[in-house]
Design a protein around this motif. Structure first.
Motif, short mmCIF file in Angstrom:
data_model
loop_
_atom_site.label_atom_id
_atom_site.label_comp_id
_atom_site.label_asym_id
_atom_site.label_seq_id
_atom_site.Cartn_x
_atom_site.Cartn_y
_atom_site.Cartn_z
N PRO A 38 0.83 -1.21 0.00
CA PRO A 38 0.00 0.00 0.00
C PRO A 38 0.86 1.26 0.00
O PRO A 38 2.04 1.22 0.36
CB PRO A 38 -0.78 -0.12 1.31
N ASP A 39 0.25 2.35 -0.38
CA ASP A 39 0.92 3.64 -0.33
C ASP A 39 0.85 4.13 1.11
O ASP A 39 -0.21 4.50 1.61
CB ASP A 39 0.22 4.63 -1.28
N ASP A 82 -4.59 -4.26 5.00
CA ASP A 82 -5.77 -5.11 4.78
C ASP A 82 -6.37 -4.84 3.41
O ASP A 82 -6.75 -5.78 2.69
CB ASP A 82 -6.82 -4.89 5.87
N ALA A 83 -6.47 -3.58 3.04
CA ALA A 83 -7.00 -3.24 1.72
C ALA A 83 -6.07 -3.73 0.62
O ALA A 83 -6.53 -4.26 -0.40
CB ALA A 83 -7.22 -1.73 1.61
N ARG A 85 -4.02 -6.30 0.75
CA ARG A 85 -4.13 -7.76 0.64
C ARG A 85 -5.35 -8.16 -0.17
O ARG A 85 -5.34 -9.19 -0.83
CB ARG A 85 -4.21 -8.38 2.03
N SER A 86 -6.38 -7.35 -0.09
CA SER A 86 -7.60 -7.62 -0.86
C SER A 86 -7.53 -7.02 -2.26
O SER A 86 -8.52 -7.04 -2.99
CB SER A 86 -8.81 -7.05 -0.12
N SER A 87 -6.39 -6.43 -2.59
CA SER A 87 -6.17 -5.79 -3.90
C SER A 87 -7.25 -4.77 -4.22
O SER A 87 -7.84 -4.77 -5.29
CB SER A 87 -6.09 -6.85 -5.00
N ARG A 88 -7.48 -3.88 -3.26
CA ARG A 88 -8.48 -2.84 -3.47
C ARG A 88 -8.02 -1.55 -2.81
O ARG A 88 -7.12 -1.54 -1.97
CB ARG A 88 -9.82 -3.26 -2.90
N THR A 93 -15.02 5.02 4.34
CA THR A 93 -14.96 4.86 5.79
C THR A 93 -13.54 4.58 6.25
O THR A 93 -13.06 5.17 7.22
CB THR A 93 -15.90 3.71 6.24
N GLU A 94 -12.86 3.68 5.54
CA GLU A 94 -11.47 3.35 5.89
C GLU A 94 -10.56 4.57 5.69
O GLU A 94 -9.70 4.84 6.53
CB GLU A 94 -10.97 2.19 5.04
N GLN A 95 -10.76 5.28 4.61
CA GLN A 95 -9.95 6.46 4.32
C GLN A 95 -10.11 7.50 5.43
O GLN A 95 -9.13 8.06 5.93
CB GLN A 95 -10.35 7.08 2.97
#
Length: 146
Positions: A38-39, A82-83, A85-88, A93-95
């Motif tokens: 992730p970034d 987590d995001a 790992r799910s390739s998304r 909400t997470e942001q």
């Protein structure tokens, strides 16, 4: 003439060879998708503030604030991974949660730095007061009034 193995043994050996070949072929055709990293640049402000606090020895003078900052950064990083790992991408909400965690972690780190600086000022003030008190007591002992 050597005795040939019984037919059930030949069939079993052949079956094992076929299964082994199928397994190897199945594994070779499968590609394992590695999760993308992730970034983590969104964490930079909090990480920089924490590094600054730690370089000022805030872990010694404000350990709770340092730990709070570290935990918030770790939680935000977990959400990012987590995001990934799910390739998304992160959902809204997470942001929002990551942004709030980073802001709170930065405040915790700045608080730790301020607490550390306040302790340093208090120590210096006590030192100066001690020097001033020693100077006054030596003048009094010599018969000089302040």
């Amino acid at each position: 003439m050597p005795a040939s193995p019984p037919k059930p043994v030949l069939v079993l050996r052949s079956l094992l060879v076929v299964v082994a070949i199928a397994l190897v072929a199945g594994c070779a055709g499968r590609t394992v998708a590695t999760p993308s990293a992730p970034d983590e640049s969104i964490l930079a402000p909090a990480e920089q503030a924490l590094a600054k606090a730690r370089s000022a020895e805030a872990e010694r003078f404000a350990p709770r604030a340092v730990d709070a900052s570290r935990r918030r950064i770790a939680t935000a990083r977990d959400i990012l991974f987590d995001a990934a790992r799910s390739s998304r991408d992160l959902n809204a909400t997470e942001q929002d949660r990551v942004e709030r965690l980073v802001a709170a972690a930065e405040l915790d780190a700045r608080s730790a730095l301020v607490q550390t600086q306040a302790r340093a000022v208090q120590a210096k003030l006590a030192e100066l007061q001690g020097q001033l008190g020693q100077g006054q007591s030596s003048q009094t002992q010599q018969g000089v009034s302040p």
